[in-house]
Design a protein around this motif. Structure first.
Motif, PDB file in Angstrom:
ATOM      1  N   TYR A 192       0.847  -1.192   0.000  1.00 34.05           N
ATOM      2  CA  TYR A 192       0.000   0.000   0.000  1.00 34.05           C
ATOM      3  C   TYR A 192       0.887   1.248   0.000  1.00 34.05           C
ATOM      4  N   ASP A 240      -2.639  -3.940   7.214  1.00 34.60           N
ATOM      5  CA  ASP A 240      -3.424  -2.762   6.839  1.00 34.60           C
ATOM      6  C   ASP A 240      -2.597  -1.498   7.044  1.00 34.60           C
ATOM      7  N   VAL A 263      -9.136  -6.004  -2.208  1.00 37.08           N
ATOM      8  CA  VAL A 263      -9.030  -4.583  -1.849  1.00 37.08           C
ATOM      9  C   VAL A 263     -10.266  -3.836  -2.334  1.00 37.08           C
TER      10      VAL A 263
END
Length: 234
Positions: free
Chosen positions: A16, A125, A189
């Motif tokens: 990410y 996350d 996602v």
């Protein structure tokens, strides 16, 4: 009130690359693989001896991208559509007095290559570069509380979003070999519907983009359907 200085013990290498599209909680996207790279002072195997006996660990980290923006006593949780305010300590919002977060993630292994110690993680996350300030083993007999209640976040967030890939996107995924689970990763996602709450009420085609690993991914949303239109190297 006393002040304390906390030093990072390492940082996260994450797929990410931006806050947008990160799942709201850990383990919602199990294909999200990452590494915890230890800082020089803690780059010794003695620090993690015995940790491989545990399947999951707690990561305590700092919300480094928002820490300098201060905190708010009241926030608008995404689970409530951004329409209702709750006290910051009744949420997991990033704008906290000490900007500290915590995640329970899967530990897939420990590696020590060319003098660098790292933990192999899944279901994360966390934003790429997130500073880690502590690690603790997850203890099922103590940390898992089946009878606990969780207020407005009592159930796992679910959407009815479907995901489709264009021909170009599928060809790109099939040609790359670095990430065997790339298609499932992108799908999961998007199934979390990362759009801002106010966007979810709008009609018509909406276009978005995100960075995962070293790829730029663009997609369109129509009602409850995602179409991944294009994938390319960043």
């Amino acid at each position: 009130m006393s002040d304390y200085q906390i030093s990072a013990i390492g940082h996260i290498q994450s797929p990410y690359k931006q806050k947008f599209a990160i799942p709201r909680q850990p383990r919602l996207v199990p294909e999200a693989k990452a590494k915890l790279i230890f800082a020089k002072e803690f780059n010794r195997e003695e620090f993690v001896r015995g940790l491989d006996e545990f399947s999951h660990i707690w990561l305590l980290f700092r919300f480094h991208e928002t820490a300098d923006k201060g905190y708010s006593a009241m926030v608008r949780p995404p689970r409530l559509g951004g329409n209702e305010r709750k006290g910051v300590f009744a949420t997991r919002a990033t704008f906290r007095p000490n900007a500290i977060g915590m995640s329970a993630v899967k530990l897939e292994g420990i590696e020590y290559i060319n003098g660098q110690l790292a933990l192999l993680l899944a279901g994360i996350d966390l934003l790429d570069g997130t500073p880690i300030v502590d690690i603790k083993p997850y203890l099922p007999y103590s940390d898992s509380l089946p009878d606990a209640s969780a207020g407005f976040a009592d159930t796992r967030p679910e959407t009815q979003m479907s995901v489709e890939f264009s021909q170009q996107a599928l060809e790109f995924i099939n040609k790359q070999s670095h990430y065997p689970e790339l298609q499932a990763f992108i799908s999961n996602v998007l199934k979390q519907d990362p759009r801002p709450a106010y966007k979810k009420q709008k009609q018509g085609v909406q276009s978005y983009g995100m960075n995962l690993y070293e790829y730029n991914i663009t997609w369109q949303v129509t009602d409850s359907h995602h179409l991944v239109t294009h994938i390319e190297l960043s």
